[in-house]
Write an enzyme that holds these catalytic residues in place. Structure first.
Site, short mmCIF file in Angstrom:
data_model
loop_
_atom_site.label_atom_id
_atom_site.label_comp_id
_atom_site.label_asym_id
_atom_site.label_seq_id
_atom_site.Cartn_x
_atom_site.Cartn_y
_atom_site.Cartn_z
N LYS A 1 17.52 25.82 39.77
CA LYS A 1 17.76 24.65 40.62
C LYS A 1 16.44 23.94 40.92
O LYS A 1 15.36 24.50 40.71
CB LYS A 1 18.43 25.10 41.92
CG LYS A 1 17.59 26.05 42.78
CD LYS A 1 18.43 26.68 43.90
CE LYS A 1 17.59 27.64 44.73
NZ LYS A 1 18.42 28.47 45.62
N TYR B 1 -8.84 7.49 55.72
CA TYR B 1 -8.09 6.81 56.77
C TYR B 1 -8.37 7.40 58.15
O TYR B 1 -8.50 8.62 58.30
CB TYR B 1 -6.59 6.95 56.49
CG TYR B 1 -6.08 6.08 55.36
CD1 TYR B 1 -6.43 4.73 55.27
CD2 TYR B 1 -5.24 6.61 54.40
CE1 TYR B 1 -5.93 3.94 54.24
CE2 TYR B 1 -4.74 5.83 53.36
CZ TYR B 1 -5.09 4.50 53.29
OH TYR B 1 -4.61 3.73 52.28
C1 LIG Z 1 18.00 29.85 45.48
C2 LIG Z 1 18.98 30.98 45.48
C3 LIG Z 1 18.67 32.18 44.81
C4 LIG Z 1 17.31 32.49 44.24
O1 LIG Z 1 16.54 33.17 45.22
P1 LIG Z 1 15.06 33.67 44.88
O2 LIG Z 1 14.58 34.20 46.19
O3 LIG Z 1 14.30 32.45 44.46
O4 LIG Z 1 15.15 34.68 43.81
C5 LIG Z 1 19.68 33.13 44.70
N1 LIG Z 1 20.91 32.92 45.25
C6 LIG Z 1 21.21 31.80 45.93
C7 LIG Z 1 22.57 31.66 46.51
C8 LIG Z 1 20.25 30.79 46.07
O5 LIG Z 1 20.57 29.69 46.77
#
Ligand SMILES: *Cc1c(COP(=O)(O)O)cnc(C)c1O
Length: 369
Positions: A38, A264
């Site tokens: 993601k 700035y």
């Molecule tokens: C983002 C997410 C993960 C991944 O978690 P990590 O700590 O990055 O391994 C796993 N399960 C769900 C439901 C997530 O939203």
């Protein structure tokens, strides 16, 4: 070393392969591995990363939103893709692109079944999320009976997996709570699937889950941050290799005398003769204002140079007094000499936020294995 010609995020696929193999080695061979890609694969490049992970043998992918999954399909990713946080407005697109929705509430489950029926689907794979204490998405225990009825009353959908998410898998102080979540998951799952004539996959572990609770791997684990080189633990980090290295260059250097100010709002006041370098990276690239005012720094030719004054939208200034360097030299923002976790901590945040914050306008450069 005038290597970089602009701000680039190097994406090292050899490091990704190393991390994948390391994480895989922590779980039984027959446990499936879901790679979480993601948010542009945690701020890198979801297509490049997913292709490499397919080649490495990942079993599943997960994205947060439908459009992230559609992008992977359009680029030829064929492994199953779980969409963790779909909205009902996108259900047709989900089916059109063979994506698999997380169905986390009665409303969303019913609405998906209606869409799938209308599109004449049979046994469409869906994932049922159970809330075991994170209190984010998912069905609570009293709702399970209803879920079972909705799913078994017709053949439109089939449960590809049942899953839940841990609230504090990286935190040893919360061990009892985590073990409680795992036990509750086992109970709720049993209630949901005991009468099915097929066996859904079961999964609750994220990266820290699979590292700290390998016995709770069930039939699949979901890993994101670990793949990108971070273990949420100072003992694990040395075994993983950050996939991303953020580099930039020195655009200009000027010598300043005491009394001058930099940037700035004149926040940085020069107190001794100083060499100040200007870099083409700013808060619109993902280096937030919090890192300014000498809270954090970057590395120039192996030496630490603090960020002085306020971070601008497209520019930061650094103090290179006493550092041998010239205009055009490469600067490492994170990776190499600067572990990204250290930089994140300097800004009061965590690796996840730092790396997913690298904006799209930063050029990605792929380094093959
Ligand atoms: C983002 C997410 C993960 C991944 O978690 P990590 O700590 O990055 O391994 C796993 N399960 C769900 C439901 C997530 O939203």
């Amino acid at each position: 070393m005038p290597e970089a010609k602009e701000t680039v995020l190097e994406i090292n696929l050899g490091n990704l392969a190393h991390n994948y193999r390391f994480l895989r080695s922590k779980i039984d061979k027959d446990v499936k591995f879901l790679s979480v890609v993601k948010a542009h694969a945690y701020g890198s490049d979801s297509v490049v990363i997913a292709k490499k992970l397919e080649e490495l043998g990942t079993d599943y992918f997960a994205v947060a939103y439908v459009e992230e999954g559609v992008r992977l399909r359009k680029h030829g990713i064929t492994k199953p893709i779980l969409v963790l946080h779909p909205q009902f407005t996108h259900f047709e697109e989900i089916i059109e692109h063979c994506l698999e929705p997380n169905l986390y509430s009665e409303k969303i489950l019913q609405s998906f079944i209606i869409t799938a029926e209308r599109l004449k689907q049979k046994n469409y794979p869906v994932h049922i999320k159970l809330n075991t204490g994170l209190n984010r998405l998912g069905f609570d225990q009293p709702e399970i009976k209803k879920v079972r009825e909705l799913i078994t009353s017709n053949k439109t959908v089939r449960i590809a997996s049942v899953f839940s998410h841990l609230a504090a898998s990286e935190d040893w102080k919360e061990r009892d709570f985590t073990v409680g979540q795992i036990d509750l998951f086992r109970k709720m799952t049993w209630e949901l699937i005991k009468d099915l004539d097929y066996e859904p996959l079961l999964h609750i572990c994220n990266t820290s889950g699979l590292l700290n609770y390998p016995k709770a791997a069930f039939s699949m684990v979901r890993s994101g941050i670990g793949l990108y080189g971070y273990g949420n633990d100072a003992n694990i980090d040395p075994h993983l290799k950050p996939v991303g290295t953020l580099k930039t260059i020195i655009s200009q250097i000027r010598q300043l005398d005491p009394g001058a100010t930099v940037g700035y709002n004149r926040v940085f006041k020069v107190e001794k003769p100083s060499r100040i370098a200007t870099l083409p990276i700013g808060h619109a690239d993902g280096i937030n204002r919090i890192y300014g005012k000498q809270k954090a720094g970057v590395y120039v030719n192996g030496k630490y140079a603090p960020i002085v004054g306020n971070v601008c939208m497209d520019i930061i200034m650094i103090d290179v007094t006493g550092i041998e360097c010239e205009e055009g030299d490469e600067v490492v923002v994170f990776g190499g000499p600067q572990h990204p976790v250290k930089l994140a901590e300097a800004g009061g945040t965590i690796s996840y936020e730092l790396i997913t914050g690298v904006q799209r306008r930063v050029t990605r450069r792929i380094i093959q294995e």
